[in-house]
Design a protein around this motif. Structure first.
Motif, PDB file in Angstrom:
ATOM      1  N   SER A   1       2.344   8.894 -13.967  1.00 39.74           N
ATOM      2  CA  SER A   1       1.563  10.132 -14.101  1.00 39.74           C
ATOM      3  C   SER A   1       1.841  11.080 -12.946  1.00 39.74           C
ATOM      4  O   SER A   1       1.909  12.305 -13.129  1.00 39.74           O
ATOM      5  CB  SER A   1       0.070   9.804 -14.162  1.00 39.74           C
ATOM      6  OG  SER A   1      -0.236   9.042 -15.307  1.00 39.74           O
ATOM      7  N   CYS A   2       2.009  10.521 -11.752  1.00 36.96           N
ATOM      8  CA  CYS A   2       2.346  11.333 -10.589  1.00 36.96           C
ATOM      9  C   CYS A   2       3.668  12.069 -10.815  1.00 36.96           C
ATOM     10  O   CYS A   2       3.781  13.271 -10.545  1.00 36.96           O
ATOM     11  CB  CYS A   2       2.434  10.448  -9.345  1.00 36.96           C
ATOM     12  SG  CYS A   2       3.170  11.240  -7.902  1.00 36.96           S
TER      13      CYS A   2
ATOM     14  N   ASN B   1       0.845  -1.182   0.000  1.00 35.14           N
ATOM     15  CA  ASN B   1       0.000   0.000   0.000  1.00 35.14           C
ATOM     16  C   ASN B   1       0.885   1.239   0.000  1.00 35.14           C
ATOM     17  O   ASN B   1       1.614   1.489   0.962  1.00 35.14           O
ATOM     18  CB  ASN B   1      -0.886  -0.005   1.254  1.00 35.14           C
ATOM     19  CG  ASN B   1      -1.909   1.122   1.235  1.00 35.14           C
ATOM     20  OD1 ASN B   1      -1.780   2.091   0.493  1.00 35.14           O
ATOM     21  ND2 ASN B   1      -2.932   0.992   2.058  1.00 35.14           N
TER      22      ASN B   1
ATOM     23  N   GLY C   1      -0.859   5.945 -12.708  1.00 33.32           N
ATOM     24  CA  GLY C   1      -0.220   5.574 -11.461  1.00 33.32           C
ATOM     25  C   GLY C   1       1.016   6.402 -11.163  1.00 33.32           C
ATOM     26  O   GLY C   1       1.013   7.634 -11.283  1.00 33.32           O
TER      27      GLY C   1
ATOM     28  N   PHE D   1      -1.366   9.949  -3.070  1.00 34.19           N
ATOM     29  CA  PHE D   1      -2.737  10.183  -3.529  1.00 34.19           C
ATOM     30  C   PHE D   1      -2.798  10.212  -5.055  1.00 34.19           C
ATOM     31  O   PHE D   1      -3.688   9.588  -5.669  1.00 34.19           O
ATOM     32  CB  PHE D   1      -3.262  11.496  -2.941  1.00 34.19           C
ATOM     33  CG  PHE D   1      -4.611  11.904  -3.467  1.00 34.19           C
ATOM     34  CD1 PHE D   1      -5.759  11.287  -2.987  1.00 34.19           C
ATOM     35  CD2 PHE D   1      -4.726  12.892  -4.435  1.00 34.19           C
ATOM     36  CE1 PHE D   1      -7.008  11.651  -3.481  1.00 34.19           C
ATOM     37  CE2 PHE D   1      -5.966  13.265  -4.923  1.00 34.19           C
ATOM     38  CZ  PHE D   1      -7.113  12.638  -4.441  1.00 34.19           C
ATOM     39  N   LEU D   2      -1.867  10.925  -5.685  1.00 35.33           N
ATOM     40  CA  LEU D   2      -1.853  10.987  -7.146  1.00 35.33           C
ATOM     41  C   LEU D   2      -1.570   9.623  -7.764  1.00 35.33           C
ATOM     42  O   LEU D   2      -2.147   9.265  -8.799  1.00 35.33           O
ATOM     43  CB  LEU D   2      -0.800  12.001  -7.608  1.00 35.33           C
ATOM     44  CG  LEU D   2      -1.082  13.478  -7.291  1.00 35.33           C
ATOM     45  CD1 LEU D   2       0.098  14.341  -7.683  1.00 35.33           C
ATOM     46  CD2 LEU D   2      -2.352  13.943  -7.998  1.00 35.33           C
ATOM     47  N   THR D   3      -0.687   8.856  -7.137  1.00 35.27           N
ATOM     48  CA  THR D   3      -0.365   7.517  -7.650  1.00 35.27           C
ATOM     49  C   THR D   3      -1.590   6.616  -7.629  1.00 35.27           C
ATOM     50  O   THR D   3      -1.805   5.813  -8.549  1.00 35.27           O
ATOM     51  CB  THR D   3       0.766   6.893  -6.811  1.00 35.27           C
ATOM     52  OG1 THR D   3       1.935   7.713  -6.928  1.00 35.27           O
ATOM     53  CG2 THR D   3       1.093   5.487  -7.279  1.00 35.27           C
ATOM     54  N   GLU D   4      -2.394   6.748  -6.588  1.00 37.95           N
ATOM     55  CA  GLU D   4      -3.585   5.909  -6.457  1.00 37.95           C
ATOM     56  C   GLU D   4      -4.733   6.358  -7.355  1.00 37.95           C
ATOM     57  O   GLU D   4      -5.552   5.532  -7.761  1.00 37.95           O
ATOM     58  CB  GLU D   4      -4.052   5.911  -4.996  1.00 37.95           C
ATOM     59  CG  GLU D   4      -3.191   5.080  -4.065  1.00 37.95           C
ATOM     60  CD  GLU D   4      -3.365   3.596  -4.293  1.00 37.95           C
ATOM     61  OE1 GLU D   4      -4.412   3.032  -3.906  1.00 37.95           O
ATOM     62  OE2 GLU D   4      -2.457   2.992  -4.903  1.00 37.95           O
ATOM     63  N   THR D   5      -4.813   7.644  -7.669  1.00 39.60           N
ATOM     64  CA  THR D   5      -5.990   8.159  -8.370  1.00 39.60           C
ATOM     65  C   THR D   5      -5.784   8.398  -9.865  1.00 39.60           C
ATOM     66  O   THR D   5      -6.744   8.281 -10.639  1.00 39.60           O
ATOM     67  CB  THR D   5      -6.452   9.483  -7.724  1.00 39.60           C
ATOM     68  OG1 THR D   5      -5.368  10.418  -7.716  1.00 39.60           O
ATOM     69  CG2 THR D   5      -6.906   9.241  -6.282  1.00 39.60           C
ATOM     70  N   LEU D   6      -4.572   8.732 -10.285  1.00 40.47           N
ATOM     71  CA  LEU D   6      -4.338   9.010 -11.708  1.00 40.47           C
ATOM     72  C   LEU D   6      -4.278   7.711 -12.517  1.00 40.47           C
ATOM     73  O   LEU D   6      -3.803   6.681 -12.007  1.00 40.47           O
ATOM     74  CB  LEU D   6      -3.035   9.787 -11.891  1.00 40.47           C
ATOM     75  CG  LEU D   6      -3.029  11.218 -11.324  1.00 40.47           C
ATOM     76  CD1 LEU D   6      -1.658  11.851 -11.498  1.00 40.47           C
ATOM     77  CD2 LEU D   6      -4.103  12.071 -11.991  1.00 40.47           C
ATOM     78  N   PRO D   7      -4.721   7.735 -13.771  1.00 42.01           N
ATOM     79  CA  PRO D   7      -4.730   6.505 -14.586  1.00 42.01           C
ATOM     80  C   PRO D   7      -3.349   5.890 -14.768  1.00 42.01           C
ATOM     81  O   PRO D   7      -3.211   4.673 -14.772  1.00 42.01           O
ATOM     82  CB  PRO D   7      -5.308   6.985 -15.923  1.00 42.01           C
ATOM     83  CG  PRO D   7      -6.087   8.219 -15.591  1.00 42.01           C
ATOM     84  CD  PRO D   7      -5.370   8.857 -14.457  1.00 42.01           C
TER      85      PRO D   7
END
Length: 412
Positions: free
Chosen positions: A386-387, A49, A383, A375-381
């Protein structure tokens, strides 16, 4: 005869006290990174996680937002040496908690104890770093020696980052995490023994603040001057968008190199190699760099951001490791350069509180950056990649803005 030999050895070490203290700090740093590598891998292996990894790094860094102010005030009031010794004992106790968590607990309970150990180290290290920044000025013989000596701690810190993670990965693979965390705890004894027995600082030079409103953190912020306030503010913003890699290093190593403790050790060692090169360059040009804060802040932020953008392109393993090297060089130069500037150019009576403000800027900003990156790693397409692209773009804009507006700023 043995006693006379020990006294002679002690005399030699005291005569070379700056080197002795530097080496003791390096040994402690190497053990710390071995322990941090072990904790990161245990948390990654148990849950996979990124938020748990970011939380572990946040436990190490975010206490600065709360503790750095009191640490700076206490350092200026009680004296840097007293606070430094007490902080080293607290670091030892917190590290022992992490070592005993492995044989005594499993599952979520073990994760909680590991995080509490990291939290304790984060609080104690805030006091330790704050006091040490003021203390080193008592070890130099001439004022012009302070800048290069301060920069030397960046080099030795990053050498510890280079040695510690592979050692932690090797111990994890060969003997398990208990030995790695036990090593972390043991290495805190070196600076404690050095401070108690081998140091002979110029205590008469230290200027302490008086009790009352004039000794608070706000006074240091107000009295340090507009340019040093800008240095601190910009560093906080730069770290907020570009200093997340320590928290997400296990995930970045997993994506680049695969699921192995040694892969994590290799990745963090590449970061450390870049940090060492940045620190050495800074040390050799300490006087010139400390007088040009705008150029230093803008160029290091831009370098880090471009490396993040390069890493996001996924152009191959060699390219990715080269970008990791540049990230290490850029962030190390930014953090060490900021510390150098605010310590050299602040009055002696403010230096404890200025060190606290510096930690709020780069470690507090880094802790928040790790949580934002997770947060960006989990939410952006895309991963992680993109972060890196998003935060790299923000960092590049910030670095260019600083170079355009403040590259000619000078400090006397």
């Amino acid at each position: 005869m043995i006693q006379r030999g020990l006294k002679r050895l002690q005399g030699r070490l005291t005569r070379h006290q700056r080197t002795t203290f530097l080496l003791a700090s390096g040994v402690s740093t190497a053990g710390s990174f071995a322990g941090l590598t072990a904790k990161g891998w245990l948390l990654m292996e148990g849950a996979e996680n990124p938020f748990l990894l970011a939380l572990n790094f946040a436990m190490l860094t975010l206490p600065t937002l709360v503790v750095s102010g009191p640490a700076g005030v206490l350092t200026d009031r009680l004296g840097s040496e007293r606070v430094l010794i007490r902080a080293q004992w607290a670091l030892l106790v917190a590290a022992v908690l992490g070592a005993i968590a492995i044989p005594l607990t499993v599952g979520p309970q073990q994760d909680v104890l590991l995080l509490l150990s990291t939290l304790g180290i984060g609080v104690a290290s805030t006091y330790e770093l704050t006091a040490r920044n003021k203390y080193v000025a008592l070890l130099v013989d001439e004022p012009e020696q302070l800048g290069p000596y301060l920069a030397s701690f960046s080099v030795i810190f990053n050498v510890g980052k280079l040695v510690g993670p592979p050692l932690g990965g090797l111990l994890l693979a060969a003997t398990g995490p208990t030995l790695a965390l036990s090593l972390d705890a043991t290495t805190y004894l070196f600076p404690i023994l050095t401070l108690l027995w081998l140091m002979a600082p110029h205590r008469e030079r230290e200027r302490r603040s008086e009790k009352g409103q004039a000794s608070n953190l706000f006074t240091a912020w107000r009295d340090c001057g507009e340019r040093l306030r800008h240095v601190l503010s910009f560093t906080a913003a730069a770290c907020l968008v570009g200093f997340f890699h320590p928290g997400l290093a296990p995930l970045m190593a997993l994506e680049l190199l695969g699921p192995s403790p040694m892969a994590l050790g290799l990745f963090t060692s590449v970061l450390a190699c870049g940090s060492i090169c940045g620190g050495v360059l800074l040390q050799r040009n300490a006087a010139a760099v400390s007088r040009r804060p705008g150029w230093l802040l803008g160029s290091t932020t831009l370098l880090t951001a471009l490396a993040q953008l390069g890493l996001s392109s996924q152009a191959g393993l060699a390219w990715s490791l080269a970008m990791a090297f540049l990230i290490g060089a850029g962030t190390a130069s930014l953090l060490a350069g900021t510390n150098l500037i605010i310590q050299v150019h602040a009055p002696q009576v403010l230096r404890g509180r200025m060190a606290g403000l510096g930690q709020i800027a780069f470690l507090g900003g880094g802790g928040l950056s790790g949580l934002a990156a997770a947060f960006l790693t989990e939410t952006l397409p895309g991963g992680l990649w993109s972060c890196l692209a998003v935060l790299g773009s923000l960092g590049a804009a910030l670095g260019i803005w600083e170079l355009l507006r403040h590259r000619t700023m000078r400090l006397s």
